[in-house]
Write a protein that holds these residues in place. Structure first.
Motif, mmCIF file in Angstrom:
data_model
loop_
_atom_site.group_PDB
_atom_site.id
_atom_site.type_symbol
_atom_site.label_atom_id
_atom_site.label_comp_id
_atom_site.label_asym_id
_atom_site.label_seq_id
_atom_site.Cartn_x
_atom_site.Cartn_y
_atom_site.Cartn_z
ATOM 1 N N GLU A 368 16.477 -17.058 -19.460
ATOM 2 C CA GLU A 368 17.313 -15.993 -18.898
ATOM 3 C C GLU A 368 18.749 -16.461 -18.672
ATOM 4 O O GLU A 368 19.691 -15.674 -18.803
ATOM 5 C CB GLU A 368 16.703 -15.506 -17.586
ATOM 6 N N VAL A 369 18.913 -17.731 -18.356
ATOM 7 C CA VAL A 369 20.258 -18.285 -18.182
ATOM 8 C C VAL A 369 21.009 -18.305 -19.509
ATOM 9 O O VAL A 369 22.231 -18.129 -19.547
ATOM 10 C CB VAL A 369 20.182 -19.707 -17.585
ATOM 11 N N GLY A 370 20.279 -18.504 -20.608
ATOM 12 C CA GLY A 370 20.899 -18.510 -21.923
ATOM 13 C C GLY A 370 20.674 -19.744 -22.757
ATOM 14 O O GLY A 370 21.236 -19.886 -23.843
ATOM 15 N N PHE A 389 26.848 -22.993 -24.271
ATOM 16 C CA PHE A 389 27.791 -22.926 -23.153
ATOM 17 C C PHE A 389 29.130 -23.613 -23.456
ATOM 18 O O PHE A 389 29.995 -23.708 -22.584
ATOM 19 C CB PHE A 389 27.142 -23.524 -21.900
ATOM 20 N N VAL A 405 28.168 -26.292 -10.892
ATOM 21 C CA VAL A 405 27.035 -25.378 -10.742
ATOM 22 C C VAL A 405 26.109 -25.822 -9.618
ATOM 23 O O VAL A 405 25.517 -24.999 -8.918
ATOM 24 C CB VAL A 405 26.256 -25.260 -12.077
ATOM 25 N N LYS A 445 22.317 -19.043 -13.173
ATOM 26 C CA LYS A 445 22.600 -17.664 -13.572
ATOM 27 C C LYS A 445 23.961 -17.214 -13.047
ATOM 28 O O LYS A 445 24.695 -16.467 -13.709
ATOM 29 C CB LYS A 445 21.513 -16.731 -13.039
ATOM 30 N N LEU A 446 24.311 -17.677 -11.855
ATOM 31 C CA LEU A 446 25.547 -17.264 -11.219
ATOM 32 C C LEU A 446 26.775 -17.919 -11.849
ATOM 33 O O LEU A 446 27.815 -17.263 -12.000
ATOM 34 C CB LEU A 446 25.479 -17.605 -9.722
ATOM 35 N N LYS A 447 26.664 -19.172 -12.260
ATOM 36 C CA LYS A 447 27.857 -19.938 -12.616
ATOM 37 C C LYS A 447 27.942 -20.378 -14.073
ATOM 38 O O LYS A 447 28.980 -20.866 -14.508
ATOM 39 C CB LYS A 447 27.980 -21.167 -11.701
ATOM 40 N N LEU A 448 26.847 -20.270 -14.822
ATOM 41 C CA LEU A 448 26.892 -20.669 -16.235
ATOM 42 C C LEU A 448 27.072 -19.445 -17.112
ATOM 43 O O LEU A 448 26.354 -18.448 -16.958
ATOM 44 C CB LEU A 448 25.598 -21.387 -16.646
ATOM 45 N N LYS A 449 28.013 -19.501 -18.017
ATOM 46 C CA LYS A 449 28.272 -18.381 -18.905
ATOM 47 C C LYS A 449 28.251 -18.855 -20.367
ATOM 48 O O LYS A 449 28.938 -19.828 -20.720
ATOM 49 C CB LYS A 449 29.640 -17.753 -18.611
ATOM 50 N N ARG A 450 27.472 -18.176 -21.183
ATOM 51 C CA ARG A 450 27.448 -18.482 -22.627
ATOM 52 C C ARG A 450 28.798 -18.145 -23.250
ATOM 53 O O ARG A 450 29.423 -17.145 -22.901
ATOM 54 C CB ARG A 450 26.350 -17.686 -23.334
ATOM 55 N N VAL A 451 29.196 -18.974 -24.202
ATOM 56 C CA VAL A 451 30.441 -18.681 -24.948
ATOM 57 C C VAL A 451 30.164 -18.431 -26.411
ATOM 58 O O VAL A 451 31.050 -18.013 -27.150
ATOM 59 C CB VAL A 451 31.462 -19.839 -24.794
#
Length: 452
Positions: A368-370, A389, A405, A445-451
């Protein structure tokens, strides 16, 4: 405070600061995202508060002798587990890196240790193991493999499986002997083989399945090969060696008169298939050292109770090395280990069920985090691909994960002879309570974003 006391306090502080700094020195060819505070800056701040110290003493403070280490260990830094844990503690991160449970072992085993201490079992044990523990190990080995072993001549109790590995390498490997490893590998393997003076040859297991490239293995094993050091279930990937793979290894070993060192500390954490001990295959017991421990199965990693099971002609070398490494292992903990190994099968069934639930929480959350999550059939580890990421390597990603994170993972590049092979992968551990696992997932989930 007089000047001598003041001087001593500053010296101690500087040594501690220097140690922390050296523990966080980059452990591969990659550059960290941020540099630690320069030690010279720390020194200058200290000097400003110490105007009463003489110029000569100030000069002494600024001169530190370089660390010393034998050439055979020069390439090995502070272990990755220590480095990540120190950094994690500094930043208040949830530790899903180091493979130790954050919950306690079973009460009946702890009570057995307490009783042993009260009963006066507090002096040196017999060097190769308390007789009752050797017998318990032999009995458990028989239940698991069907093999009957002599507890007096074929079982050696050690200070955890790590010492069993060291005693086996130092007791049976000569300088220049060729030993084959499967990468990624537990970091103590290469270090111990370096201490033994071995020549290391590596077979790389690659995602997604981390299958053994059998053709490559067949080409690698020759008459020059002394041993194969293997680990199933496999740390860090969670792979379990299949019967086909184990039979291929066995065939090559018999054909080329090769010894197998088999690290099986996660044998009771087999989820997708049943664990197979390679010593149980035809013709293999006589050439196999099977190593195991109490810590992983009973959540008592700090007790450091391990053992090696091997035929008498191999046990001799293991015991010779063990005698001059640790001589003996904790007496009351050996008594408690007997109680542990006599646990009913229901204990192992419940253990596997509990860990299956923890694994499901972590795997689902990481997806779910990616992350791309690779299959884990055993152990309490999961390996993922961090590249969605946008970080160039595993070290940079893990440093960011800790500092920004608040979660600790382990970069896997240190588990390869060629760090490039592992730069896209990191390892998470699910040997934590469910609240800890869920909290770590929420942070990511809050702080990691896929690029990508």
């Amino acid at each position: 405070m007089n000047l001598d006391t003041q001087q001593h306090s500053v010296n101690v502080m500087l040594r501690q600061l220097s140690f922390i700094r050296s523990s966080l020195i980059p452990f591969s060819s990659y550059s960290p995202r941020t540099s630690p505070t320069p030690l010279t800056s720390i020194r200058s701040q200290t000097k400003a508060t110490m105007s009463t110290i003489s110029t000569q003493n100030e000069s002494t403070l600024q001169t530190q002798r370089p660390v010393q280490v034998a050439q055979r260990l020069e390439k090995f830094k502070t272990t990755i587990f220590t480095q990540m844990s120190i950094l994690g503690n500094k930043h208040g991160a949830i530790n899903l890196g180091q493979g130790f449970p954050n919950f306690d072992g079973p009460e009946f085993v702890k009570e057995a240790a307490i009783q042993a201490i009260k009963d006066g079992k507090n002096q040196y044990a017999r060097a190769f193991g308390a007789p009752e523990l050797n017998s318990a190990v032999a009995s458990r080995f028989h239940q698991d493999t069907g093999l009957v072993v002599d507890p007096e001549r074929e079982v050696t109790v050690t200070c955890g499986c790590t010492e069993a590995i060291a005693a086996a390498m130092l007791g049976l490997i000569n300088p220049g002997d060729e030993v084959i490893l499967f990468a990624p590998f537990y970091d103590s393997y290469e270090a111990t083989l370096s201490m033994a003076g071995a020549k290391v040859k590596c077979i790389t297991l690659r995602p997604p399945g981390f299958d053994i490239p059998l053709d490559e293995l067949k080409a690698a094993v020759t008459s020059e090969t002394r041993a194969i050091l293997m680990n199933t279930p496999h740390n860090p990937t969670g792979k379990m060696f299949t019967r086909e793979e184990l039979e291929a290894i066995a065939s090559l070993c018999i054909e080329n008169d090769v010894i197998v060192f088999s690290d099986e500390v996660y044998d009771k954490l087999d989820f997708e298939m049943d664990h197979i001990c390679i010593a149980s295959l035809p013709g293999m017991y006589e050439r196999t050292v099977t190593m195991n421990s109490l810590g992983k199965t009973f959540s008592l990693t700090g007790w450091k109770i391990g053992w090696a099971v091997a035929p008498a002609h191999l046990t001799w070398g293991i015991r010779q090395a063990h005698s001059y490494l640790t001589f003996a292992t904790s007496t009351p903990m050996q008594a408690a280990a007997v109680a542990a190994l006599e646990a009913p099968e229901s204990y192992y069934t419940e253990l596997k069920r509990d860990y299956s639930e923890k694994k499901e929480i972590l795997v689902k959350g990481l997806k779910e985090v990616g992350f791309e999550v690779f299959p884990s059939s055993g152990t309490y580890f999961v390996v993922v691909d961090h590249t969605p990421f946008g970080f160039g390597d595993d070290v940079a990603f893990c440093e960011y994960l800790i500092k920004e994170v608040g979660v600790v993972a382990i970069p896997t590049s240190v588990f390869y002879l060629n760090p490039e092979d592992g730069k896209n992968l990191v390892r998470f551990a699910f040997c934590k309570d469910e609240e800890t696992l869920r909290s770590a997932i929420e942070r990511m989930k809050l702080k990691l974003k896929r690029v990508v």
